[in-house]
Scaffold this motif. Structure first.
Motif, PDB file in Angstrom:
ATOM      1  N   VAL A  97       0.851  -1.199   0.000  1.00  0.00           N
ATOM      2  CA  VAL A  97       0.000   0.000   0.000  1.00  0.00           C
ATOM      3  C   VAL A  97       0.882   1.242   0.000  1.00  0.00           C
ATOM      4  CG1 VAL A  97      -1.866   1.224   1.191  1.00  0.00           C
ATOM      5  CG2 VAL A  97      -1.801  -1.269   1.225  1.00  0.00           C
ATOM      6  N   SER A 140       0.500  -4.567  -8.501  1.00  0.00           N
ATOM      7  CA  SER A 140       1.420  -4.359  -7.381  1.00  0.00           C
ATOM      8  C   SER A 140       2.801  -4.917  -7.708  1.00  0.00           C
ATOM      9  CB  SER A 140       0.881  -5.006  -6.094  1.00  0.00           C
ATOM     10  OG  SER A 140       1.576  -4.527  -4.964  1.00  0.00           O
ATOM     11  N   MET A 180      -2.272   4.962   7.316  1.00  0.00           N
ATOM     12  CA  MET A 180      -2.600   4.422   6.005  1.00  0.00           C
ATOM     13  C   MET A 180      -3.979   4.871   5.563  1.00  0.00           C
ATOM     14  SD  MET A 180      -2.687   0.483   4.666  1.00  0.00           S
ATOM     15  CE  MET A 180      -0.948   0.226   4.939  1.00  0.00           C
ATOM     16  N   VAL A 204      -4.680   7.042   2.057  1.00  0.00           N
ATOM     17  CA  VAL A 204      -5.568   6.612   0.977  1.00  0.00           C
ATOM     18  C   VAL A 204      -6.767   7.540   0.858  1.00  0.00           C
ATOM     19  CG1 VAL A 204      -7.062   4.732   0.197  1.00  0.00           C
ATOM     20  CG2 VAL A 204      -4.794   4.229   1.107  1.00  0.00           C
ATOM     21  N   MET A 235      -5.693   2.400  -8.821  1.00  0.00           N
ATOM     22  CA  MET A 235      -6.376   1.750  -7.701  1.00  0.00           C
ATOM     23  C   MET A 235      -7.724   1.177  -8.130  1.00  0.00           C
ATOM     24  SD  MET A 235      -5.472   4.499  -4.688  1.00  0.00           S
ATOM     25  CE  MET A 235      -6.229   3.542  -3.369  1.00  0.00           C
ATOM     26  N   LYS A 287      -6.030  -0.830  -2.765  1.00  0.00           N
ATOM     27  CA  LYS A 287      -4.653  -1.302  -2.925  1.00  0.00           C
ATOM     28  C   LYS A 287      -4.374  -2.394  -1.908  1.00  0.00           C
ATOM     29  CE  LYS A 287      -0.536  -1.429  -4.616  1.00  0.00           C
ATOM     30  NZ  LYS A 287      -0.460  -2.848  -4.167  1.00  0.00           N
ATOM     31  N   THR A 288      -3.824  -3.493  -2.404  1.00  0.00           N
ATOM     32  CA  THR A 288      -3.437  -4.597  -1.532  1.00  0.00           C
ATOM     33  C   THR A 288      -2.040  -4.359  -0.965  1.00  0.00           C
ATOM     34  OG1 THR A 288      -2.642  -5.753  -3.491  1.00  0.00           O
ATOM     35  CG2 THR A 288      -4.832  -6.344  -2.689  1.00  0.00           C
ATOM     36  N   GLY A 289      -1.772  -5.012   0.161  1.00  0.00           N
ATOM     37  CA  GLY A 289      -0.444  -4.936   0.755  1.00  0.00           C
ATOM     38  C   GLY A 289      -0.123  -6.215   1.503  1.00  0.00           C
ATOM     39  N   TRP A 327      -2.713  -6.412   4.405  1.00  0.00           N
ATOM     40  CA  TRP A 327      -3.331  -5.078   4.380  1.00  0.00           C
ATOM     41  C   TRP A 327      -4.260  -4.966   3.172  1.00  0.00           C
ATOM     42  CZ3 TRP A 327      -2.351  -1.242   7.986  1.00  0.00           C
ATOM     43  CH2 TRP A 327      -1.162  -1.313   8.742  1.00  0.00           C
ATOM     44  N   ALA A 360      -6.528  -1.403   1.639  1.00  0.00           N
ATOM     45  CA  ALA A 360      -7.135  -0.084   1.816  1.00  0.00           C
ATOM     46  C   ALA A 360      -7.972   0.214   0.581  1.00  0.00           C
ATOM     47  CB  ALA A 360      -6.057   0.986   1.992  1.00  0.00           C
ATOM     48  N   VAL A 420      -9.705   0.694   5.884  1.00  0.00           N
ATOM     49  CA  VAL A 420      -8.430  -0.012   5.955  1.00  0.00           C
ATOM     50  C   VAL A 420      -8.610  -1.231   6.841  1.00  0.00           C
ATOM     51  CG1 VAL A 420      -6.130   0.050   7.012  1.00  0.00           C
ATOM     52  CG2 VAL A 420      -6.839   1.876   5.488  1.00  0.00           C
TER      53      VAL A 420
END
Length: 427
Positions: A98, A162, A249, A253, A324, A347-349, A374, A376, A389
């Motif tokens: 993210v 990503s 975070m 975002v 996104m 967005k992935t994390g 994560w 968001a 999030v």
């Protein structure tokens, strides 16, 4: 006096249930305890009002109201998952991918690459890691999360998939493909801080942590080593020394979703006296508008600030938003958001970590590190009403563990909105 919160207790309950259901699902499916810790926060990006804030595990307030039983307090204190800590504002974790979003804005705003510029991702790259200018260095291998790579990657695909290699190359430079140091660690830090990382948000709660946006000066003072090439490559992915709270975070975002306008997060709606009269009514507070306020340093050829600053051009934020959007329609979270009736973006994390719990389980050896999850996201895409999030400790992968929590929380929000309007809930 009575404090009235911005929290919607119905959404709070739904967000907590979404988190608990996901934890139970994976713990049962895999036949062992994968995770017992997580966070969900929801906010209105236009006002900064916190609509839900879940930190798990927690504790029973009533058992600490009149006196504190020693055995119960010791049980909470010794719990490795730290139920006494509000992980939403005080937990500092590597933010994972993210964190690529500030770099995404930065590489466009600094003209490191154009949106259509193609970077090749073969799945891995080898970089000569140097600690000082004339260091002959040593080769170091870096990999993408997709073993055979993503092939030719431009800006939008880099966010959509990503792509680690894309962001390493544009963030730190790579041979003749991306000249110099790319965006570089100093500007990377400036864009991260502009978007809310590395500083407390000022929410009306004690114990908020500031996170960490590292730079060469910080490393020399705190680690006693020079900054290396690899430090930049790892930092751009939200790993290494980088730390963030879930609330930071969320604000980051939310700022992107709100076209660069950052609102201060708040929990207080109003305050009334004993007679029910409003003595304080909270108003939305704008922290900064990144498209107008000059917050990004301008550096000379030696990476020394010139004293001049600049703003962020709106089109760079707009393209980041588009990336996104692709994440949930074609990218890393498309499966989890398939059929979601409200246009969303996110967005992935996935963030590798090593802490006391991981060390006890011998997971901190090279190549064996576990990962946090994560996600968001915000919706609707064209006129955001909610940003959510989700963080899952040891969640392994953002798309599978955290994205479903965000989707369920969003479903609850729009369902409750319909019910309040006297309409049917179609979720």
């Amino acid at each position: 006096r009575n404090i009235y919160l911005t929290i919607d207790t119905r959404l709070q309950a739904a967000a907590r249930e979404a988190l608990m259901a996901e934890l139970d699902y994976w713990n049962n499916r895999l036949g062992k305890i994968i995770s017992l810790q997580g966070v969900v926060i929801a906010m209105n990006p236009k006002t900064g009002e916190i609509l839900a804030m879940v930190s798990y595990p927690s504790y029973e307030n009533n058992r600490l109201a009149r006196f504190i039983p020693a055995y119960y307090y010791n049980q909470l204190y010794e719990d490795p998952y730290k139920p006494l800590l509000n992980h939403a504002i005080s937990g500092e974790y590597p933010p994972g991918s993210v964190f690529k979003l500030p770099t995404a804005v930065g590489v466009l705003n600094e003209r490191v690459v154009t949106p259509d510029y193609i970077v090749e991702d073969p799945g891995e790259i080898t970089v000569t890691e140097r600690f000082y200018e004339n260091d002959p260095g040593r080769p170091r291998r870096y990999v993408c999360h997709k073993e055979d790579g993503h092939g030719q990657v431009n800006f939008l695909k880099g966010i959509q998939e990503s792509c680690n290699v894309y962001f390493m190359k544009v963030g730190g430079g790579y041979e003749t493909e991306v000249s110099g140091d790319g965006l570089g660690i100093w500007l990377m830090g400036d864009y991260a801080k502009a978007l809310g990382y590395g500083e407390i948000t000022g929410i009306e709660l004690p114990g908020e942590a500031a996170g960490l946006i590292p730079d060469p000066t910080w490393k020399r003072l705190n680690i006693g080593e020079n900054w290396s090439t690899g430090d930049t490559y790892i930092s751009v992915q939200g790993q290494g020394f980088v730390l963030a709270t879930p609330l930071q975070m969320l604000v980051s975002v939310a700022t992107i979703s709100n076209d660069g306008v950052m609102m201060k997060p708040t929990l207080i709606k109003e305050i009334r006296d004993a007679d029910g009269q409003v003595v304080f009514e909270n108003a939305p507070e704008q922290v900064r508008d990144l498209t107008k306020d000059e917050v990004i340093n301008i550096y000379d050829e030696n990476n020394i600030p010139t004293g001049e600053k600049k703003a962020i051009e709106p089109w760079t934020i707009e393209l980041t938003q588009q990336g996104m959007r692709l994440v949930v329609t074609q990218g890393t979270a498309s499966v989890q958001f398939e059929g979601f009736p409200v246009p969303a973006a996110g967005k992935t994390g996935t963030a590798e970590y090593c802490d006391d719990i991981a060390r006890q389980n011998n997971l901190c050896d090279f190549g064996k590190w576990p990962a946090h999850a994560w996600f968001a996201g915000y919706a609707p895409f064209d006129d955001p009403e909610i940003v959510v999030v989700a963080f899952v400790y040891n969640g392994k992968e953002g798309s599978t563990f955290a994205a479903p929590i965000v989707r369920r929380t969003m479903e609850a929000y729009f369902c409750l909105k319909n019910i309040d309007a006297g309409e049917a809930c179609d979720f």
